[in-house]
Design an enzyme around this catalytic site. Structure first.
Site, PDB file in Angstrom:
ATOM      1  N   ASP A   1      25.602 -27.061 -28.462  1.00 32.47           N
ATOM      2  CA  ASP A   1      26.125 -26.133 -28.316  1.00 32.47           C
ATOM      3  C   ASP A   1      27.116 -26.252 -29.822  1.00 32.47           C
ATOM      4  O   ASP A   1      28.129 -25.607 -29.893  1.00 32.47           O
ATOM      5  CB  ASP A   1      27.461 -24.879 -27.366  1.00 32.47           C
ATOM      6  CG  ASP A   1      26.158 -25.253 -25.592  1.00 32.47           C
ATOM      7  OD1 ASP A   1      25.471 -24.743 -26.070  1.00 32.47           O
ATOM      8  OD2 ASP A   1      26.877 -25.191 -25.380  1.00 32.47           O
TER       9      ASP A   1
ATOM     10  N   LYS B   1      24.254 -25.600 -34.158  1.00 30.65           N
ATOM     11  CA  LYS B   1      22.413 -25.838 -34.665  1.00 30.65           C
ATOM     12  C   LYS B   1      21.691 -24.847 -35.058  1.00 30.65           C
ATOM     13  O   LYS B   1      21.683 -24.671 -36.496  1.00 30.65           O
ATOM     14  CB  LYS B   1      21.451 -26.444 -33.865  1.00 30.65           C
ATOM     15  CG  LYS B   1      22.161 -28.050 -33.563  1.00 30.65           C
ATOM     16  CD  LYS B   1      21.178 -28.711 -32.357  1.00 30.65           C
ATOM     17  CE  LYS B   1      21.196 -27.985 -31.092  1.00 30.65           C
ATOM     18  NZ  LYS B   1      22.254 -27.645 -29.957  1.00 30.65           N
TER      19      LYS B   1
ATOM     20  N   GLY C   1      19.832 -22.392 -26.404  1.00 29.03           N
ATOM     21  CA  GLY C   1      20.421 -20.847 -26.252  1.00 29.03           C
ATOM     22  C   GLY C   1      21.917 -20.419 -27.652  1.00 29.03           C
ATOM     23  O   GLY C   1      22.112 -21.656 -28.045  1.00 29.03           O
ATOM     24  N   HIS C   2      20.906 -19.119 -29.004  1.00 28.28           N
ATOM     25  CA  HIS C   2      21.930 -19.709 -29.972  1.00 28.28           C
ATOM     26  C   HIS C   2      22.044 -18.408 -30.468  1.00 28.28           C
ATOM     27  O   HIS C   2      21.214 -17.400 -29.817  1.00 28.28           O
ATOM     28  CB  HIS C   2      21.679 -20.740 -30.977  1.00 28.28           C
ATOM     29  CG  HIS C   2      20.196 -20.835 -31.831  1.00 28.28           C
ATOM     30  ND1 HIS C   2      19.633 -21.597 -31.124  1.00 28.28           N
ATOM     31  CD2 HIS C   2      19.693 -19.919 -32.408  1.00 28.28           C
ATOM     32  CE1 HIS C   2      17.948 -21.493 -31.935  1.00 28.28           C
ATOM     33  NE2 HIS C   2      18.262 -19.960 -32.236  1.00 28.28           N
TER      34      HIS C   2
ATOM     35  N   GLN D   1      19.686 -28.584 -27.626  1.00 28.77           N
ATOM     36  CA  GLN D   1      20.233 -29.412 -26.776  1.00 28.77           C
ATOM     37  C   GLN D   1      20.647 -30.626 -27.873  1.00 28.77           C
ATOM     38  O   GLN D   1      20.619 -30.631 -29.190  1.00 28.77           O
ATOM     39  CB  GLN D   1      19.836 -29.670 -25.850  1.00 28.77           C
ATOM     40  CG  GLN D   1      19.278 -28.877 -24.571  1.00 28.77           C
ATOM     41  CD  GLN D   1      18.125 -28.629 -24.839  1.00 28.77           C
ATOM     42  OE1 GLN D   1      16.847 -28.910 -25.554  1.00 28.77           O
ATOM     43  NE2 GLN D   1      18.213 -26.859 -24.646  1.00 28.77           N
TER      44      GLN D   1
END
Ligand code: IMP
Length: 433
Positions: free
Chosen positions: A12, A15, A39-40, A234
């Site tokens: 988080d 990236k 998740g982004h 990650q």
């Protein structure tokens, strides 16, 4: 020169935003490990696009996106993600998928639900899928194009997993409730699983995705002089080998994962580490600079520190330079992108951990074992904060002096240059140097 974007903390770090920004200057964008535990959110023209499995470059129609050999894929999730994107944008990048990538099957999600609780996994079936891959029990994307073989594999695995899940429940003395039983029935029904998976796969193919030999494709891109962006998911401290084991994910987010996850050796590679201007962590595990006071609440609110994948509130704390130095070394990083600097506006003082104390001993290196990490007390360097809103700043020169001091301290301690600074969520809110 190719680029790898690597998370340096516990994930988080932002990236996705950096990868999205860099995608412009690369032809191909590659995911090489992890799955939809990532998740982004990419923000384009003020519109938010949450992504889990698709590489960040997917919003550029002139690019090629690759899901590499080391990624674990849930085709239902991938199909849903692509569908929701194609509804909102006119065109997307070309999508290539490795036939070697392992499939996340419904029983992996069930097993993650039973055993992942203590670690605080994302519950997406990541660990069990990588476990089955290593145990040579996995089903791969390439199997989907051979229906007879795929159906047979699914049947065998569904039967074996029924035994395994029952043994898990018995061993842990868990009494499944009616909802669990209701979910388990379709998850272990081979005909239903094949119906759903083959349908999702047909949709993906119809939407233009194709199976590709990733190694060969990347070699040909390199030979043609095209630049490749490798987008890590990650982060270093969640790496199965180099992270805070056992509080880790099951893949290799460190740079080594790139080689295994693509079967490709980039000739010239710039390894860019992404570091958030403070620290966060989701799930269990050591976090030496974690705060539980009003500073933590402020960071959480200002930084919107709630999981993109699970919605969980993230644990928050000050920047840990000892852990970051370790990430620089483990990945051999060339430079850094600092994200969310704007979140630190308004604090009177800012702290950076430069060492730890364990009893009477002082440590300046990140310990190898997690049991020590729980007991580490950070030693802080304190820097004066700034009050100005910096979200509109676009040059380093225009940053408040205190923000420059913060960045310079970080850079000096880590010994590599900061190349990018994020001052807000939008694509345009980046300072380059
Ligand atoms: P898993 O990857 O779902 O097996 O979860 C293992 C650990 O990694 C848990 O602590 C998760 O919260 C963490 N994790 C997995 N993916 C991410 C991510 O994208 N960001 C932050 N933490 C993650």
């Amino acid at each position: 020169m190719h680029t790898a974007v690597i998370g340096t903390q516990w994930g988080d770090e932002g990236k996705g935003k950096i990868a999205d920004y860099l995608a412009r200057r690369h032809s191909t964008i590659v995911r090489y490990q992890g799955g939809n535990n990532a998740g982004h959110t990419v923000v384009k023209d003020g519109v938010k696009f949450p992504l889990h499995l698709l590489p960040s470059g997917i919003l550029y129609p002139d690019k090629t996106c690759v899901i590499g050999d080391g990624v674990v894929i849930n085709p239902l999730v991938l199909a849903t993600e692509l569908k929701s994107l194609t509804r909102r944008v006119d065109s997307t990048a070309k999508l290539l998928i490795s036939p070697k990538a392992h499939l996340i099957m419904p029983w992996h999600v069930v097993r993650d639900g039973i055993s992942g609780g203590q670690l605080g996994t994302t519950g997406r079936g990541i660990g069990p899928t990588y476990s089955d891959a290593t145990a040579r029990l996995g089903i791969r994307v390439g199997d989907l194009s051979k229906p007879r073989q795929a159906k047979l594999l699914i049947k065998h695995q569904a039967t074996w997993n029924r035994h395994l899940i029952n043994a898990h429940l018995k061993y842990h003395r868990l009494k499944p409730d009616s909802q669990f039983k209701k979910n388990l029935t379709p998850a272990l029904d081979p005909d239903l699983v094949w119906r759903d998976y083959s349908k999702a796969w047909r949709y993906l193919l119809k939407s233009g995705a194709s199976l590709t030999n990733v190694t060969q494709f990347l070699i040909s891109e390199q030979q043609a002089g095209r630049r490749i962006l490798f987008e890590g998911a990650q982060a270093t401290l969640l790496d199965i080998t180099h992270g805070d084991y056992p509080y880790v994910t099951s893949s290799h987010p460190t740079l080594g994962g790139l080689y295994i996850g693509t079967g490709f050796r980039p000739r010239r590679l710039h390894a860019l580490g992404v570091v958030k201007a403070y620290a966060t962590r989701v799930g269990a595990g050591p976090f030496p600079t974690e705060l539980s006071d009003s500073v933590a609440d402020r960071l959480r609110q200002a930084g919107h520190e709630f999981g993109t994948t699970t919605g969980r509130p993230r644990r928050c704390g000050w920047l840990d330079l000892v852990a970051l130095k370790y990430a620089v070394q483990v990945n051999g990083l060339d430079s850094l992108a600092v994200t969310k600097l704007d979140v630190l506006s308004g604090f009177d003082t800012l702290k950076l951990a430069t060492a730890y104390r364990l009893g009477s001993r002082r440590h300046t290196a990140y310990p190898a074992l997690s049991d020590h990490k729980h007991r580490l007390k950070p030693v802080y360097h304190t820097i004066k904060g700034w009050t100005q809103d910096i979200t509109g700043v676009r040059t380093l020169k225009a940053l408040p002096q205190a923000a420059t001091t913060y960045l310079n301290y970080l850079q000096k301690y880590l010994g590599i240059p900061i190349k990018l600074v994020g001052v807000g969520p939008d694509r345009s809110q980046i300072i380059t140097r």
